[in-house]
Motif scaffolding. Structure first.
Motif, PDB file in Angstrom:
ATOM      1  N   GLY A 121       0.806  -1.218   0.000  1.00  0.00           N
ATOM      2  CA  GLY A 121       0.000   0.000   0.000  1.00  0.00           C
ATOM      3  C   GLY A 121       0.835   1.263   0.000  1.00  0.00           C
ATOM      4  O   GLY A 121       0.527   2.232   0.699  1.00  0.00           O
ATOM      5  N   ILE A 122       1.923   1.267  -0.771  1.00  0.00           N
ATOM      6  CA  ILE A 122       2.824   2.423  -0.792  1.00  0.00           C
ATOM      7  C   ILE A 122       2.079   3.679  -1.252  1.00  0.00           C
ATOM      8  O   ILE A 122       1.206   3.620  -2.111  1.00  0.00           O
ATOM      9  N   SER A 123       2.431   4.814  -0.655  1.00  0.00           N
ATOM     10  CA  SER A 123       1.824   6.099  -1.025  1.00  0.00           C
ATOM     11  C   SER A 123       2.764   6.826  -1.978  1.00  0.00           C
ATOM     12  O   SER A 123       3.933   6.446  -2.139  1.00  0.00           O
ATOM     13  N   LYS A 125     -10.796  -4.503   0.643  1.00  0.00           N
ATOM     14  CA  LYS A 125     -11.175  -3.471   1.622  1.00  0.00           C
ATOM     15  C   LYS A 125     -12.646  -3.615   2.015  1.00  0.00           C
ATOM     16  O   LYS A 125     -12.995  -3.536   3.197  1.00  0.00           O
ATOM     17  N   ALA A 126     -13.498  -3.850   1.033  1.00  0.00           N
ATOM     18  CA  ALA A 126     -14.938  -4.015   1.307  1.00  0.00           C
ATOM     19  C   ALA A 126     -15.176  -5.257   2.170  1.00  0.00           C
ATOM     20  O   ALA A 126     -15.972  -5.228   3.113  1.00  0.00           O
ATOM     21  N   LEU A 127     -14.447  -6.321   1.863  1.00  0.00           N
ATOM     22  CA  LEU A 127     -14.623  -7.589   2.584  1.00  0.00           C
ATOM     23  C   LEU A 127     -14.191  -7.471   4.039  1.00  0.00           C
ATOM     24  O   LEU A 127     -14.900  -7.930   4.946  1.00  0.00           O
ATOM     25  N   VAL A 128     -13.039  -6.842   4.284  1.00  0.00           N
ATOM     26  CA  VAL A 128     -12.536  -6.755   5.661  1.00  0.00           C
ATOM     27  C   VAL A 128     -13.414  -5.837   6.504  1.00  0.00           C
ATOM     28  O   VAL A 128     -13.603  -6.060   7.709  1.00  0.00           O
ATOM     29  N   LYS A 129     -13.991  -4.812   5.869  1.00  0.00           N
ATOM     30  CA  LYS A 129     -14.906  -3.929   6.609  1.00  0.00           C
ATOM     31  C   LYS A 129     -16.166  -4.692   7.024  1.00  0.00           C
ATOM     32  O   LYS A 129     -16.712  -4.473   8.098  1.00  0.00           O
ATOM     33  N   PHE A 166     -12.045  -9.767   8.969  1.00  0.00           N
ATOM     34  CA  PHE A 166     -10.884 -10.622   8.722  1.00  0.00           C
ATOM     35  C   PHE A 166     -10.766 -10.893   7.221  1.00  0.00           C
ATOM     36  O   PHE A 166     -11.699 -10.647   6.454  1.00  0.00           O
ATOM     37  N   VAL A 167      -9.592 -11.382   6.831  1.00  0.00           N
ATOM     38  CA  VAL A 167      -9.385 -11.857   5.454  1.00  0.00           C
ATOM     39  C   VAL A 167      -8.847 -13.282   5.557  1.00  0.00           C
ATOM     40  O   VAL A 167      -8.437 -13.718   6.639  1.00  0.00           O
ATOM     41  N   THR A 168      -8.841 -14.005   4.444  1.00  0.00           N
ATOM     42  CA  THR A 168      -8.336 -15.386   4.462  1.00  0.00           C
ATOM     43  C   THR A 168      -7.279 -15.573   3.387  1.00  0.00           C
ATOM     44  O   THR A 168      -7.278 -14.879   2.370  1.00  0.00           O
ATOM     45  N   THR A 169      -6.385 -16.525   3.621  1.00  0.00           N
ATOM     46  CA  THR A 169      -5.432 -16.905   2.578  1.00  0.00           C
ATOM     47  C   THR A 169      -6.123 -17.898   1.645  1.00  0.00           C
ATOM     48  O   THR A 169      -7.216 -18.381   1.950  1.00  0.00           O
ATOM     49  N   VAL A 170      -5.482 -18.217   0.528  1.00  0.00           N
ATOM     50  CA  VAL A 170      -6.072 -19.181  -0.422  1.00  0.00           C
ATOM     51  C   VAL A 170      -6.196 -20.574   0.191  1.00  0.00           C
ATOM     52  O   VAL A 170      -6.902 -21.428  -0.334  1.00  0.00           O
ATOM     53  N   PHE A 171      -5.534 -20.791   1.330  1.00  0.00           N
ATOM     54  CA  PHE A 171      -5.640 -22.082   2.023  1.00  0.00           C
ATOM     55  C   PHE A 171      -6.731 -22.059   3.091  1.00  0.00           C
ATOM     56  O   PHE A 171      -6.920 -23.031   3.802  1.00  0.00           O
ATOM     57  N   GLY A 172      -7.411 -20.925   3.238  1.00  0.00           N
ATOM     58  CA  GLY A 172      -8.517 -20.819   4.184  1.00  0.00           C
ATOM     59  C   GLY A 172      -8.134 -20.339   5.569  1.00  0.00           C
ATOM     60  O   GLY A 172      -8.976 -20.286   6.468  1.00  0.00           O
ATOM     61  N   ARG A 173      -6.867 -19.980   5.787  1.00  0.00           N
ATOM     62  CA  ARG A 173      -6.459 -19.483   7.109  1.00  0.00           C
ATOM     63  C   ARG A 173      -6.929 -18.040   7.278  1.00  0.00           C
ATOM     64  O   ARG A 173      -6.723 -17.211   6.396  1.00  0.00           O
ATOM     65  N   ARG A 174      -7.530 -17.749   8.409  1.00  0.00           N
ATOM     66  CA  ARG A 174      -8.048 -16.407   8.668  1.00  0.00           C
ATOM     67  C   ARG A 174      -6.995 -15.504   9.311  1.00  0.00           C
ATOM     68  O   ARG A 174      -6.262 -15.939  10.203  1.00  0.00           O
ATOM     69  N   ILE A 175      -6.960 -14.270   8.855  1.00  0.00           N
ATOM     70  CA  ILE A 175      -6.132 -13.244   9.504  1.00  0.00           C
ATOM     71  C   ILE A 175      -7.079 -12.138   9.953  1.00  0.00           C
ATOM     72  O   ILE A 175      -7.692 -11.456   9.130  1.00  0.00           O
ATOM     73  N   HIS A 176      -7.232 -11.986  11.255  1.00  0.00           N
ATOM     74  CA  HIS A 176      -8.142 -10.970  11.796  1.00  0.00           C
ATOM     75  C   HIS A 176      -7.460  -9.598  11.773  1.00  0.00           C
ATOM     76  O   HIS A 176      -6.276  -9.479  12.097  1.00  0.00           O
ATOM     77  N   ILE A 177      -8.219  -8.583  11.406  1.00  0.00           N
ATOM     78  CA  ILE A 177      -7.690  -7.209  11.285  1.00  0.00           C
ATOM     79  C   ILE A 177      -8.505  -6.299  12.214  1.00  0.00           C
ATOM     80  O   ILE A 177      -9.423  -5.590  11.771  1.00  0.00           O
ATOM     81  N   GLU A 225      -6.699  -1.362   6.440  1.00  0.00           N
ATOM     82  CA  GLU A 225      -6.972  -1.631   5.014  1.00  0.00           C
ATOM     83  C   GLU A 225      -5.712  -2.128   4.315  1.00  0.00           C
ATOM     84  O   GLU A 225      -5.753  -3.097   3.556  1.00  0.00           O
ATOM     85  N   ARG A 226      -4.575  -1.459   4.589  1.00  0.00           N
ATOM     86  CA  ARG A 226      -3.307  -1.879   3.965  1.00  0.00           C
ATOM     87  C   ARG A 226      -2.925  -3.286   4.420  1.00  0.00           C
ATOM     88  O   ARG A 226      -2.474  -4.109   3.622  1.00  0.00           O
ATOM     89  N   ALA A 227      -3.126  -3.545   5.723  1.00  0.00           N
ATOM     90  CA  ALA A 227      -2.811  -4.881   6.262  1.00  0.00           C
ATOM     91  C   ALA A 227      -3.699  -5.943   5.623  1.00  0.00           C
ATOM     92  O   ALA A 227      -3.239  -7.047   5.314  1.00  0.00           O
ATOM     93  N   ALA A 228      -4.962  -5.601   5.400  1.00  0.00           N
ATOM     94  CA  ALA A 228      -5.910  -6.563   4.812  1.00  0.00           C
ATOM     95  C   ALA A 228      -5.538  -6.890   3.368  1.00  0.00           C
ATOM     96  O   ALA A 228      -5.699  -8.031   2.919  1.00  0.00           O
ATOM     97  N   ILE A 229      -5.042  -5.909   2.631  1.00  0.00           N
ATOM     98  CA  ILE A 229      -4.630  -6.124   1.237  1.00  0.00           C
ATOM     99  C   ILE A 229      -3.402  -7.029   1.187  1.00  0.00           C
ATOM    100  O   ILE A 229      -3.302  -7.934   0.370  1.00  0.00           O
ATOM    101  N   ASN A 230      -2.475  -6.789   2.124  1.00  0.00           N
ATOM    102  CA  ASN A 230      -1.217  -7.537   2.123  1.00  0.00           C
ATOM    103  C   ASN A 230      -1.343  -8.936   2.710  1.00  0.00           C
ATOM    104  O   ASN A 230      -0.683  -9.878   2.258  1.00  0.00           O
ATOM    105  N   ALA A 231      -2.230  -9.097   3.721  1.00  0.00           N
ATOM    106  CA  ALA A 231      -2.281 -10.352   4.492  1.00  0.00           C
ATOM    107  C   ALA A 231      -2.572 -11.604   3.661  1.00  0.00           C
ATOM    108  O   ALA A 231      -1.922 -12.632   3.869  1.00  0.00           O
ATOM    109  N   PRO A 232      -3.533 -11.579   2.710  1.00  0.00           N
ATOM    110  CA  PRO A 232      -3.761 -12.804   1.927  1.00  0.00           C
ATOM    111  C   PRO A 232      -2.541 -13.199   1.088  1.00  0.00           C
ATOM    112  O   PRO A 232      -2.325 -14.382   0.819  1.00  0.00           O
TER     113      PRO A 232
END
Length: 258
Positions: free
Chosen positions: A93-95, A132-136, A140-151, A166-173
């Motif tokens: 999420g570089i500015s 961004k819409a999903l994490v809001k 949480f978001v998930t990896t392609v293996f189904g592991r959840r990362i809570h934000i 939002e930046r963490a959610a984009i990067n986490a998967p």
């Protein structure tokens, strides 16, 4: 703390030369090449990046060619460097401010680079907006293996913290899937080495790299097994739409194994 032994500076490389194999053995460094960009291409379904990876192109040169409309052949190292900074920066999420500082250019020029990047790779912007819409919605978001990362930051009253979320959610998967993949490789590795009749042993993980010690006589065979296990680690749970690529090399010390 072996994660933090530097590699990009001359001093860092000298420090790495102090890590040596025991007599009659070599160290093997096996490193996933650009795994996060490959996973971005898969997760975000980015056709241009997929094509480049499947064709074995230099991804940063290919990105620069797409962005700046210049041929890959004869491209200046500076043009490639700028594309590389954006490629890796986008994942985090570089500015425009951050990119300007990294490349030593003014903020307006950096902003124009980011704008051009999203125009050339609209799938990346779509992935970001979708995530961004999903994490809001779910926190949480998930990896392609189904592991959840809570934000949890996404629920913060602070606007700055929500933007961080939002930046963490984009990067986490992306980063999370890379972590899943190397863990899957590590779990399978001892059995694969044993099955191949090898005495090679896995020593440690450093980011996207696994380090091994092998008897000199079996180094070549060990490299082949290590690469196969790492490159197929996502399977059968996930069939990636881009190939994983592993660079592996044997040498007497950690620096020379890179």
């Amino acid at each position: 703390n072996l994660q933090n032994i530097p590699i990009r500076t001359e001093t860092g490389r000298q420090i790495r030369q102090a890590f040596i194999s025991s007599p009659g053995h070599v160290l093997i460094s096996a490193d996933y090449s650009q795994i996060e960009l490959r996973l971005l291409a898969h997760i975000g379904d980015i056709p241009e990046l997929k094509r480049a990876f499947k064709s074995g192109l230099d991804i940063h040169a290919a990105t620069a060619s797409e962005m700046f409309g210049v041929p890959v052949e004869g491209m200046s190292s500076e043009t490639r460097r700028r594309a590389k900074a954006i490629n890796f920066g986008i994942i985090y999420g570089i500015s425009a401010f951050g990119l300007a500082a990294q490349l030593g250019i003014d903020q307006g020029e950096a902003g124009a680079y980011i704008k051009t990047y999203f125009e050339r790779f609209p799938g990346i912007r779509d992935y970001m907006d979708r995530t961004k819409a999903l994490v809001k919605e779910q926190g949480f978001v998930t990896t392609v293996f189904g592991r959840r990362i809570h934000i949890p930051a996404i629920r913060s009253k602070s606007g700055a913290e929500r933007q961080f979320g939002e930046r963490a959610a984009i990067n986490a998967p992306i980063q999370g899937a890379a972590a899943d993949i190397i863990r899957r490789a590590m779990i399978r590795m001892p059995g694969a080495l044993l099955e191949a009749g090898l005495q090679t042993r896995m020593l440690l993980q450093v980011h996207d790299e696994l380090v091994f010690e092998a008897p000199e006589a079996e180094a070549e065979r060990a490299v082949a097994v290590i690469r196969r296990v790492m490159e197929t680690a996502a399977e059968p749970a996930v069939a990636l739409s881009v190939p994983l690529d592993v660079e592996a090399k044997a040498a007497g010390n950690w620096d020379d194994a890179h």
